[in-house]
Design an enzyme around this catalytic site. Sequence first.
Site, PDB file in Angstrom:
ATOM      1  N   ARG A   1       1.122   0.120  -7.658  1.00  0.00           N
ATOM      2  CA  ARG A   1       2.105   0.653  -8.606  1.00  0.00           C
ATOM      3  C   ARG A   1       3.310   1.330  -7.961  1.00  0.00           C
ATOM      4  NH1 ARG A   1      -1.484   4.161 -12.328  1.00  0.00           N
ATOM      5  NH2 ARG A   1      -3.063   3.823 -10.727  1.00  0.00           N
TER       6      ARG A   1
ATOM      7  N   ASP B   1      -3.785  10.137  -0.519  1.00  0.00           N
ATOM      8  CA  ASP B   1      -2.726  10.194  -1.531  1.00  0.00           C
ATOM      9  C   ASP B   1      -2.850  11.440  -2.410  1.00  0.00           C
ATOM     10  OD1 ASP B   1      -5.059   9.408  -2.758  1.00  0.00           O
ATOM     11  OD2 ASP B   1      -4.154   7.800  -3.939  1.00  0.00           O
TER      12      ASP B   1
ATOM     13  N   LYS C   1       1.112   3.111   0.417  1.00  0.00           N
ATOM     14  CA  LYS C   1       1.239   4.283  -0.480  1.00  0.00           C
ATOM     15  C   LYS C   1       1.187   5.613   0.259  1.00  0.00           C
ATOM     16  CE  LYS C   1      -2.112   5.438  -3.559  1.00  0.00           C
ATOM     17  NZ  LYS C   1      -2.788   5.546  -4.871  1.00  0.00           N
TER      18      LYS C   1
ATOM     19  N   ASN D   1       0.123   7.775  -7.691  1.00  0.00           N
ATOM     20  CA  ASN D   1      -0.107   6.329  -7.744  1.00  0.00           C
ATOM     21  C   ASN D   1       1.182   5.544  -7.928  1.00  0.00           C
ATOM     22  OD1 ASN D   1      -2.994   6.270  -7.545  1.00  0.00           O
ATOM     23  ND2 ASN D   1      -2.995   7.276  -9.539  1.00  0.00           N
TER      24      ASN D   1
ATOM     25  N   ALA E   1      52.236  23.506  19.987  1.00  0.00           N
ATOM     26  CA  ALA E   1      51.769  22.610  18.926  1.00  0.00           C
ATOM     27  C   ALA E   1      52.080  21.168  19.288  1.00  0.00           C
ATOM     28  CB  ALA E   1      52.417  22.989  17.611  1.00  0.00           C
TER      29      ALA E   1
ATOM     30  N   ALA F   1      -7.775   6.269   2.995  1.00  0.00           N
ATOM     31  CA  ALA F   1      -6.363   5.890   2.902  1.00  0.00           C
ATOM     32  C   ALA F   1      -6.192   4.381   3.005  1.00  0.00           C
ATOM     33  CB  ALA F   1      -5.575   6.581   4.014  1.00  0.00           C
ATOM     34  N   ALA F   2      -7.177   3.637   2.492  1.00  0.00           N
ATOM     35  CA  ALA F   2      -7.124   2.185   2.654  1.00  0.00           C
ATOM     36  C   ALA F   2      -6.511   1.470   1.454  1.00  0.00           C
ATOM     37  CB  ALA F   2      -8.529   1.645   2.918  1.00  0.00           C
TER      38      ALA F   2
HETATM   39  C1  UD1 Z   1     -12.009   8.142  -7.715  1.00  0.00           C
HETATM   40  C2  UD1 Z   1     -13.406   8.648  -8.077  1.00  0.00           C
HETATM   41  C3  UD1 Z   1     -13.341   9.356  -9.422  1.00  0.00           C
HETATM   42  C4  UD1 Z   1     -12.345  10.483  -9.360  1.00  0.00           C
HETATM   43  C5  UD1 Z   1     -10.976   9.970  -8.910  1.00  0.00           C
HETATM   44  C6  UD1 Z   1     -10.040  11.129  -8.691  1.00  0.00           C
HETATM   45  C7  UD1 Z   1     -14.967   7.054  -7.128  1.00  0.00           C
HETATM   46  C8  UD1 Z   1     -15.847   5.893  -7.391  1.00  0.00           C
HETATM   47  N1  UD1 Z   1     -14.295   7.519  -8.148  1.00  0.00           N
HETATM   48  O1  UD1 Z   1     -11.657   7.179  -8.684  1.00  0.00           O
HETATM   49  O2  UD1 Z   1     -14.617   9.874  -9.752  1.00  0.00           O
HETATM   50  O3  UD1 Z   1     -12.247  11.113 -10.625  1.00  0.00           O
HETATM   51  O4  UD1 Z   1     -11.112   9.246  -7.672  1.00  0.00           O
HETATM   52  O5  UD1 Z   1      -8.779  10.656  -8.434  1.00  0.00           O
HETATM   53  O6  UD1 Z   1     -14.910   7.546  -6.004  1.00  0.00           O
HETATM   54  N2  UD1 Z   1     -10.085   3.953  -1.292  1.00  0.00           N
HETATM   55  C9  UD1 Z   1     -10.293   3.358  -0.078  1.00  0.00           C
HETATM   56  N3  UD1 Z   1     -11.100   2.256  -0.010  1.00  0.00           N
HETATM   57  C10 UD1 Z   1     -11.675   1.722  -1.114  1.00  0.00           C
HETATM   58  C11 UD1 Z   1     -11.420   2.334  -2.357  1.00  0.00           C
HETATM   59  C12 UD1 Z   1     -10.645   3.454  -2.420  1.00  0.00           C
HETATM   60  O7  UD1 Z   1      -9.804   3.818   0.939  1.00  0.00           O
HETATM   61  O8  UD1 Z   1     -12.383   0.726  -0.965  1.00  0.00           O
HETATM   62  C13 UD1 Z   1      -9.224   5.136  -1.360  1.00  0.00           C
HETATM   63  C14 UD1 Z   1      -7.967   4.855  -2.159  1.00  0.00           C
HETATM   64  O9  UD1 Z   1      -6.914   4.475  -1.288  1.00  0.00           O
HETATM   65  C15 UD1 Z   1      -7.681   6.176  -2.810  1.00  0.00           C
HETATM   66  C16 UD1 Z   1      -9.042   6.814  -2.957  1.00  0.00           C
HETATM   67  O10 UD1 Z   1      -9.905   6.141  -2.073  1.00  0.00           O
HETATM   68  O11 UD1 Z   1      -6.909   7.025  -1.991  1.00  0.00           O
HETATM   69  C17 UD1 Z   1      -9.572   6.764  -4.371  1.00  0.00           C
HETATM   70  O12 UD1 Z   1      -9.712   5.422  -4.759  1.00  0.00           O
HETATM   71  P1  UD1 Z   1      -9.396   4.951  -6.230  1.00  0.00           P
HETATM   72  O13 UD1 Z   1      -9.755   3.523  -6.362  1.00  0.00           O
HETATM   73  O14 UD1 Z   1      -8.021   5.361  -6.597  1.00  0.00           O
HETATM   74  O15 UD1 Z   1     -10.442   5.829  -7.025  1.00  0.00           O
HETATM   75  P2  UD1 Z   1     -10.415   6.151  -8.544  1.00  0.00           P
HETATM   76  O16 UD1 Z   1     -10.769   4.906  -9.289  1.00  0.00           O
HETATM   77  O17 UD1 Z   1      -9.197   6.855  -8.918  1.00  0.00           O
END
Ligand code: UD1
Length: 452
Positions: A15, A101, A22, A224, A420, A9-10
Amino acid sequence: MSLDIVILAAGQGTRMRSALPKVLHPIAGKSMLGHVIDTARQLSPRKIHVVIGHGAELVRERLAADDIHFVLQAEQLGTGHAVAQALPALEADKVLILYGDVPLTRVETLARLLEQANDAQLGLLTVNLADPTGYGRIIRDAAGQVQAIVEHKDASDAQRAIREGNTGILAVPGKRLGDWLGRLSNSNAQGEYYLTDVIAMAVADGLVVATETAQDELEVLGANDRIQLAQLERHYQQRAARSLMAQGVTLLDPARFDLRGEVKVGRDVLIDVNVILEGQVVIEDGVQIGPNCVIKNSTLRRGAIVKANSHLEGAELGEGADCGPFARLRPGAKLGAKAHVGNFVELKNAVLGEGAKAGHLSYLGDAEIGARTNIGAGTITCNYDGANKFRTVLGEDVFIGSNSSLVAPLTLGDGATTGAGSTVTQDVPAKTLAVGRAKQRNIEGWKRPTKK
Ligand code: UD1
Ligand code: CA
């Protein structure tokens, strides 16, 4: 088998265009992360680790609880890096990765996924997508065994044609995780440490990747932006509406019903359009709720009727009692069996006995009103002197004339009556009439002023 759950959740959620992180944006009145935590709790984990970064302080403040361990990921270097931040605190045999999310995953789906994970096997939740753009793709060999996940941005055209997408939700043997995460590299299209690379490492180490498929796309959808947030909200509400109908509730239009909390329902309940139920609501058999009502933390006993445009909070309607249209019942409002509250009546901390009535235009606060007592239109309790609150106690079969001001503290005995327009400042004994108004004078031959 013990279980640790890690919730990522970082991320920032640019968007959303919001000052609020988020994962704190609500679905059905509860933050997305709150939904994920509640689902996680149902799996009885040893501990829930929430990886926070953007808006960390606010997330921590809103969701702090004894069973939650927050882990700070100061820089967002990828999903693999995020899980790695939690590593020192992971002790269980199995580790389940969820996302703050992605709020609507069913607990049954996760339980099935967890059954797949053991020392020799990973459990991976996948989803078949009409349009898999943006998702990591599941790469299988000729025998159908999962070999790897390739991120969309790193995928070849042939790989992009694969419709089976990675949900990101993963159950892994805890013992192996540290080794795999330690070997991740960020030499890829996004320069991130991908959690998904763990899959190919596990396969290379001789483990099997077993997949479960989400029942529907909605289970694994993330939000998102606010458009996706609204879509998830509707999906959630459709689920809630279907569940209520299955329990014996008639919803005149399931698309115009909102549940923001939990409701216990009886049978043959009828709910008209645009009703919002919030908090903890109990609705017994045969209750009818008219259109455009908001009902929060309230109990409606058997056969009670809430008419159109009423607003109830912290209220209780007794058996066969009714209120509205346009009733406002505030915390502590309690109607006995068959009691009646009509239009433009406000109750706060007021108890009406069996069959008591306040038909029109009244404010009754800090009041106890006996059985069968009738409150005339325009009556108010003057319960507040600007600093203190006082009680009004009316006995049974009292009759309050229209437009009476009942100045508390005040007690009227059984069968008392007020004329009244009275301002009643002294207690009235049982079966006594109180008249507290200036006596009328008639002035004969009086001339109206005329214009000069
Ligand atoms: C990720 C998956 C992808 C999958 C998709 C589904 C990876 C590399 N890819 O891609 O295979 O199809 O989710 O939605 O895992 N987050 C952190 N710290 C970070 C990066 C991300 O906490 O350093 C959290 C984000 O807040 C988010 C989640 O991890 O809740 C997913 O990160 P995001 O960058 O959205 O991954 P996708 O590129 O969508
Ligand atoms: Ca990304």
